[in-house]
Design an enzyme around this catalytic site. Structure first.
Site, PDB file in Angstrom:
ATOM      1  N   HIS A  19       0.838  -1.205   0.000  1.00 51.88           N
ATOM      2  CA  HIS A  19       0.000   0.000   0.000  1.00 51.88           C
ATOM      3  C   HIS A  19       0.871   1.252   0.000  1.00 51.88           C
ATOM      4  O   HIS A  19       2.102   1.152  -0.073  1.00 51.88           O
ATOM      5  CB  HIS A  19      -0.993  -0.016   1.160  1.00 51.88           C
ATOM      6  CG  HIS A  19      -0.338  -0.052   2.514  1.00 51.88           C
ATOM      7  ND1 HIS A  19       0.431   0.967   3.003  1.00 51.88           N
ATOM      8  CD2 HIS A  19      -0.340  -1.008   3.472  1.00 51.88           C
ATOM      9  CE1 HIS A  19       0.866   0.665   4.204  1.00 51.88           C
ATOM     10  NE2 HIS A  19       0.417  -0.545   4.512  1.00 51.88           N
ATOM     11  N   HIS A  22       4.152   1.411   2.095  1.00 56.34           N
ATOM     12  CA  HIS A  22       5.265   0.644   1.540  1.00 56.34           C
ATOM     13  C   HIS A  22       5.789   1.329   0.268  1.00 56.34           C
ATOM     14  O   HIS A  22       6.994   1.399   0.031  1.00 56.34           O
ATOM     15  CB  HIS A  22       4.828  -0.778   1.152  1.00 56.34           C
ATOM     16  CG  HIS A  22       4.117  -1.516   2.247  1.00 56.34           C
ATOM     17  ND1 HIS A  22       2.875  -2.071   2.079  1.00 56.34           N
ATOM     18  CD2 HIS A  22       4.476  -1.775   3.516  1.00 56.34           C
ATOM     19  CE1 HIS A  22       2.513  -2.662   3.209  1.00 56.34           C
ATOM     20  NE2 HIS A  22       3.462  -2.494   4.100  1.00 56.34           N
ATOM     21  N   CYS A 127       1.675  -9.432  22.133  1.00 54.08           N
ATOM     22  CA  CYS A 127       0.737  -9.049  21.070  1.00 54.08           C
ATOM     23  C   CYS A 127       1.131  -9.811  19.809  1.00 54.08           C
ATOM     24  O   CYS A 127       2.263  -9.689  19.326  1.00 54.08           O
ATOM     25  CB  CYS A 127       0.788  -7.551  20.792  1.00 54.08           C
ATOM     26  SG  CYS A 127      -0.150  -7.114  19.313  1.00 54.08           S
ATOM     27  N   CYS A 130       1.955  -7.460  16.779  1.00 53.72           N
ATOM     28  CA  CYS A 130       3.288  -6.840  16.771  1.00 53.72           C
ATOM     29  C   CYS A 130       4.404  -7.864  16.866  1.00 53.72           C
ATOM     30  O   CYS A 130       5.574  -7.511  16.711  1.00 53.72           O
ATOM     31  CB  CYS A 130       3.460  -5.889  17.945  1.00 53.72           C
ATOM     32  SG  CYS A 130       2.273  -4.578  17.999  1.00 53.72           S
ATOM     33  N   CYS A 144      -2.836  -3.688  23.555  1.00 56.98           N
ATOM     34  CA  CYS A 144      -1.667  -3.300  22.768  1.00 56.98           C
ATOM     35  C   CYS A 144      -1.808  -1.834  22.351  1.00 56.98           C
ATOM     36  O   CYS A 144      -2.835  -1.452  21.791  1.00 56.98           O
ATOM     37  CB  CYS A 144      -1.586  -4.182  21.516  1.00 56.98           C
ATOM     38  SG  CYS A 144      -0.491  -3.486  20.267  1.00 56.98           S
ATOM     39  N   HIS A 147      -2.237  -1.846  18.339  1.00 62.27           N
ATOM     40  CA  HIS A 147      -3.403  -2.475  17.710  1.00 62.27           C
ATOM     41  C   HIS A 147      -4.705  -2.284  18.483  1.00 62.27           C
ATOM     42  O   HIS A 147      -5.775  -2.615  17.972  1.00 62.27           O
ATOM     43  CB  HIS A 147      -3.156  -3.974  17.529  1.00 62.27           C
ATOM     44  CG  HIS A 147      -2.129  -4.274  16.493  1.00 62.27           C
ATOM     45  ND1 HIS A 147      -0.789  -4.298  16.768  1.00 62.27           N
ATOM     46  CD2 HIS A 147      -2.257  -4.546  15.172  1.00 62.27           C
ATOM     47  CE1 HIS A 147      -0.121  -4.580  15.663  1.00 62.27           C
ATOM     48  NE2 HIS A 147      -0.982  -4.724  14.685  1.00 62.27           N
ATOM     49  N   LYS A 296      -4.621   7.333  11.413  1.00 61.28           N
ATOM     50  CA  LYS A 296      -3.591   6.363  11.080  1.00 61.28           C
ATOM     51  C   LYS A 296      -4.043   5.455   9.930  1.00 61.28           C
ATOM     52  O   LYS A 296      -5.221   5.162   9.797  1.00 61.28           O
ATOM     53  CB  LYS A 296      -3.294   5.521  12.312  1.00 61.28           C
ATOM     54  CG  LYS A 296      -2.041   4.715  12.140  1.00 61.28           C
ATOM     55  CD  LYS A 296      -1.688   3.929  13.367  1.00 61.28           C
ATOM     56  CE  LYS A 296      -0.579   2.973  12.939  1.00 61.28           C
ATOM     57  NZ  LYS A 296      -0.339   1.902  13.801  1.00 61.28           N
ATOM     58  N   LYS A 299      -1.437  -1.389   8.178  1.00 68.23           N
ATOM     59  CA  LYS A 299      -1.498  -2.561   9.026  1.00 68.23           C
ATOM     60  C   LYS A 299      -2.938  -2.944   9.315  1.00 68.23           C
ATOM     61  O   LYS A 299      -3.730  -3.137   8.424  1.00 68.23           O
ATOM     62  CB  LYS A 299      -0.700  -2.308  10.303  1.00 68.23           C
ATOM     63  CG  LYS A 299       0.794  -2.275  10.009  1.00 68.23           C
ATOM     64  CD  LYS A 299       1.614  -2.483  11.247  1.00 68.23           C
ATOM     65  CE  LYS A 299       3.072  -2.589  10.863  1.00 68.23           C
ATOM     66  NZ  LYS A 299       3.955  -2.438  11.973  1.00 68.23           N
TER      67      LYS A 299
HETATM   68  N1  MSP Z   1       8.637  -6.668   8.393  1.00 66.47           N
HETATM   69  C1  MSP Z   1       8.821  -5.502   9.173  1.00 66.47           C
HETATM   70  C2  MSP Z   1      10.123  -4.823   8.823  1.00 66.47           C
HETATM   71  C3  MSP Z   1      11.331  -5.675   8.998  1.00 66.47           C
HETATM   72  S1  MSP Z   1      12.775  -4.871   8.489  1.00 66.47           S
HETATM   73  C4  MSP Z   1      14.002  -5.845   8.960  1.00 66.47           C
HETATM   74  C5  MSP Z   1       7.657  -4.544   8.923  1.00 66.47           C
HETATM   75  N2  MSP Z   1       7.014  -4.696   7.775  1.00 66.47           N
HETATM   76  S2  MSP Z   1       5.757  -3.801   7.319  1.00 66.47           S
HETATM   77  O1  MSP Z   1       5.220  -4.452   6.147  1.00 66.47           O
HETATM   78  O2  MSP Z   1       4.861  -3.575   8.375  1.00 66.47           O
HETATM   79  O3  MSP Z   1       6.367  -2.483   6.806  1.00 66.47           O
HETATM   80  C6  MSP Z   1       6.630  -1.413   7.665  1.00 66.47           C
HETATM   81  C7  MSP Z   1       7.196  -0.281   6.835  1.00 66.47           C
HETATM   82  O4  MSP Z   1       6.288   0.074   5.788  1.00 66.47           O
HETATM   83  C8  MSP Z   1       7.401   1.001   7.602  1.00 66.47           C
HETATM   84  O5  MSP Z   1       8.588   1.025   8.328  1.00 66.47           O
HETATM   85  C9  MSP Z   1       7.393   1.993   6.492  1.00 66.47           C
HETATM   86  O6  MSP Z   1       8.597   1.911   5.803  1.00 66.47           O
HETATM   87  C10 MSP Z   1       6.272   1.470   5.608  1.00 66.47           C
HETATM   88  N3  MSP Z   1       4.967   1.974   6.046  1.00 66.47           N
HETATM   89  C11 MSP Z   1       3.875   1.234   6.376  1.00 66.47           C
HETATM   90  N4  MSP Z   1       2.841   2.083   6.642  1.00 66.47           N
HETATM   91  C12 MSP Z   1       3.233   3.349   6.505  1.00 66.47           C
HETATM   92  C13 MSP Z   1       2.597   4.616   6.538  1.00 66.47           C
HETATM   93  N5  MSP Z   1       1.342   4.762   6.852  1.00 66.47           N
HETATM   94  N6  MSP Z   1       3.317   5.697   6.195  1.00 66.47           N
HETATM   95  C14 MSP Z   1       4.623   5.611   5.804  1.00 66.47           C
HETATM   96  N7  MSP Z   1       5.248   4.445   5.753  1.00 66.47           N
HETATM   97  C15 MSP Z   1       4.654   3.311   6.255  1.00 66.47           C
HETATM   98  O7  MSP Z   1       7.429  -3.684   9.748  1.00 66.47           O
END
Ligand code: MSP
Length: 643
Positions: A19, A22, A127, A130, A144, A147, A296, A299
């Site tokens: 999304h 990412h 959790c 997380c 949590c 969440h 927010k 996730k």
């Molecule tokens: N798998 C772990 C990361 C492990 S790294 C060794 C993880 N994955 S995640 O799919 O949840 O991705 C988190 C990352 O996605 C965030 O750190 C950020 O880079 C990006 N984002 C996810 N949601 C976001 C927003 N709403 N806004 C900006 N970036 C965000 O955590």
């Protein structure tokens, strides 16, 4: 001398689909990698997927597929997403790959052998979302904090990494390196966190509870805790411990992450590296969060913007520009389709698109009779200097991941070139044969400006940059060394390039807020909206605005306002009061007697308890640096129509 540059994105969990969040991280990582390639550096950009752990196992159970099948499917979705956005990663690692598993197990064994890991008992509130235990202090209303779901109390024997013993070392390491974790607010956050005692880290999960993970090499009744597994991807992808790539790139490793995963990267990871005898990263670059309507997103909360729909609808470059320009690196920003379209129209269609269309058209129209150009005059030198200033601005900003500042610097330059065209009026020079050498100098400056922009924009707007370079016949691979003005003495052959960024009709596009199903999921074919631009303002639109010459008969400062001046203007038959926001740029006395242009049919507005009956036209730079009121260069009676 060329440098080496190694940048990583987080590896994304495959329990959800890609999304906006990412996409943001991956796009800015891509821009950074492209920028370093442009500078001639040897670059390695890594991304990938994080595929083990409870979360994935649960998602697979829910979907009634095996975790591996889910991982294969969703990892491919990330890979395809990056293909669609055209990002240029050099490697894509999956934590279920053999090359990763081997390294995780080797590092675990190494730490076990030297006594950095022990078997202990732990009870705590866990959790599953997380994948971590929460301390009493962190729990909010028994739930949590992330969440807002109930936590589960778990007590079990697990393996622990002796992280607590690194606390003093870590504080010292961060304190003596001011830019290790940046921007500074995140460094402060971590130093604040480290004021409390640091616990040892549980690095295993019993297999009877969770099968889906990398088995501990010294006890196969356990699998590795997903964070311990995941962080190691940054080294395993390079072929730790002795791959050529590892030796080249590890010494310069930098990570890019969102603020949500600061703690594992700023606390666990350096301690793990230290214990395993690996160098610590150079920088941990942390960005903020995109919100939707202030709330927010991502996730567990389902209202994510379909970044790809927007990118398809308005073009990948527009998407890249918006996310990089709108978000101040490190801070949160709010996403809306309205803001997106606003920037697209103002910065891309108007400022950049118009400049490219004007410059290429002027050169294409007059290039046939081009001869030796006149020597560069002050205006041309000013453009050359503005280009150097912008380049220095970009370089300084990119050193700190300040994408927004890099783009602001380039747009400052674009503004200067647009003003240069306005004031040099090449179309007027073309009417006078005696001015031909001067015209050729202006055209040369514009051609160089196009090359400069084509090069400088490569990292940010790769498609548009490629089109600009193609239009001026620049076939060499773009290189930062070519982002310089003042080298050409002959005009290149230039093709007209218009419609680089078609304007979007805000009535159609802005109506639907971002994330709403109408905007993001409109069943139109991908390029439909971009292919049907609303087009430029019509002459009818323009005629609705009644512009008049007005003489300023009196002007006074308002003691309570820093910005407003109260002007009394004559439109010939009538006098009006206009409150103009120009007090920071003009003293009242400077304006009296001037003939200015006002919008005469503007709805009156109440400002500071007074009625303002119109608006004075003025030009200004984007960042409020400079402002100039429009005046007549020849006399006309007050009240004359401006058309
Ligand atoms: N798998 C772990 C990361 C492990 S790294 C060794 C993880 N994955 S995640 O799919 O949840 O991705 C988190 C990352 O996605 C965030 O750190 C950020 O880079 C990006 N984002 C996810 N949601 C976001 C927003 N709403 N806004 C900006 N970036 C965000 O955590």
């Amino acid at each position: 001398m060329s440098k080496t540059f190694y940048l990583t994105t987080p590896i994304y969990y495959i329990n959800s689909v890609p999304h906006l969040g990412h996409a943001y991280t991956t796009v800015i990582a891509d821009a950074m990698a492209r920028y370093h390639r442009l500078a001639g550096d040897r670059v390695w950009l890594l991304t990938g997927t994080d595929e083990h752990g409870d979360k994935i196992a649960q998602a697979a159970a829910k979907a009634a597929v095996s975790p591996q099948a889910l991982a294969d499917r969703n990892s491919a979705a990330f890979r395809e997403a990056w293909q669609r956005l055209g990002t240029t990663q050099d490697d894509f690692i999956r934590t279920t790959e053999g090359r990763h598993r081997t390294v995780v197990q080797a590092i675990l064994q190494k730490l076990w052998d030297v006594g950095e890991i022990y078997l202990g008992k732990y009870g705590g509130h866990y959790c599953y979302g997380c994948e971590r235990f929460y301390t009493e202090k962190e729990i909010v209303d028994g739930k949590c904090p992330d969440h807002q779901t109930p936590l589960t109390f778990i007590e079990e024997e697990n393996y622990f990494f002796k992280m607590s013993k690194y606390q003093g070392w870590l504080i010292d390491y961060i304190t003596t390196r001011p830019d290790l974790i940046r921007p500074e607010r995140y460094r402060n956050e971590i130093l604040g966190f480290l004021r409390d005692p640091l616990q040892d880290l549980s690095i295993s999960r019993p297999r009877r509870r969770l099968e889906w993970g990398i088995p501990l090499p010294f006890d196969d009744k356990y699998v590795t805790y997903v964070w311990f597994d995941a962080l190691i991807n940054y080294a395993s992808a390079l072929g730790w411990p002795d791959g050529e790539r590892f030796h080249t790139f590890w010494p310069v490793v930098q990570h890019l992450i969102g603020k949500d995963i600061l703690k594992p990267h700023a606390v666990y990871w350096p301690c793990m590296l230290k214990a395993a005898g690996l160098d610590i990263y150079q920088h941990l670059n942390v960005h903020g969060y995109w919100t939707l309507g202030g709330g927010k997103m991502s996730k567990s909360v389902g209202n994510v913007v379909e970044a790809f729909a927007l990118s398809d609808k308005y073009g990948g470059d527009a998407f890249r520009y918006f996310v990089m320009r709108e978000m101040t690196f490190g801070l949160d920003a709010d996403f809306s389709e309205e803001a997106f379209v606003g920037r697209l129209n103002a910065d891309l269609a108007n400022d950049l698109g118009n400049l490219v269309a004007r410059a290429t058209t002027l050169i294409a129209n007059y290039q046939r009779e081009a001869g030796p150009a006149a020597a560069a005059g002050p205006d041309d030198t000013a453009i050359r200097e503005a280009a150097m200033t912008a380049r220095r601005g970009v370089e300084a900003a990119m050193d700190e991941f300040a994408f927004h500042r890099a783009l602001a610097a380039l747009w400052e330059f674009i503004g200067a070139v647009n003003r240069y065209v306005d004031s040099n009026q090449p179309w007027a020079l073309a009417k006078d044969p005696a001015q031909r050498p001067r015209l050729d100098r202006v055209l040369l400056t514009l051609a160089e400006t196009l090359r400069y922009l084509g090069v400088m924009l490569t990292a940010f707007l790769p498609d548009a940059a490629g089109k600009i370079l193609a239009a001026i016949g620049h076939t060499a691979a773009p290189s930062l060394a070519d982002a310089e003005i003042g080298r050409l003495d002959r005009l290149p052959t230039v093709q007209k390039l218009s419609g680089l960024f078609p304007r979007v009709d805000t009535k159609e596009a802005g109506a639907a807020p971002a994330g709403s199903s109408t905007a993001a999921k409109a069943g139109k074919p991908a390029q439909a909206a971009a292919a049907e631009p609303a087009g430029p303002a019509t002459i009818g639109d323009f005629r609705r605005i009644d512009l008049r010459v007005a003489e300023v008969v009196a002007a006074e400062a308002l003691p309570k306002s820093k910005k407003l001046l109260k002007l009394t203007v004559s439109l010939g038959a009538e006098q009006r009061t206009i409150l103009a926001g120009i007090a920071q740029h003009y003293a009242p006395a400077d304006l009296v007697g001037k003939k200015v242009v006002v919008v005469a049919n503007l709805e009156p507005a109440k400002l500071m308890g007074m009625e303002s009956q119109g608006m004075v036209l003025a030009g200004s730079t984007d960042d409020d640096g400079a402002l100039a009121v429009i005046v007549l260069d020849r006399d006309l009676p007050a009240g004359a129509k401006v058309r």
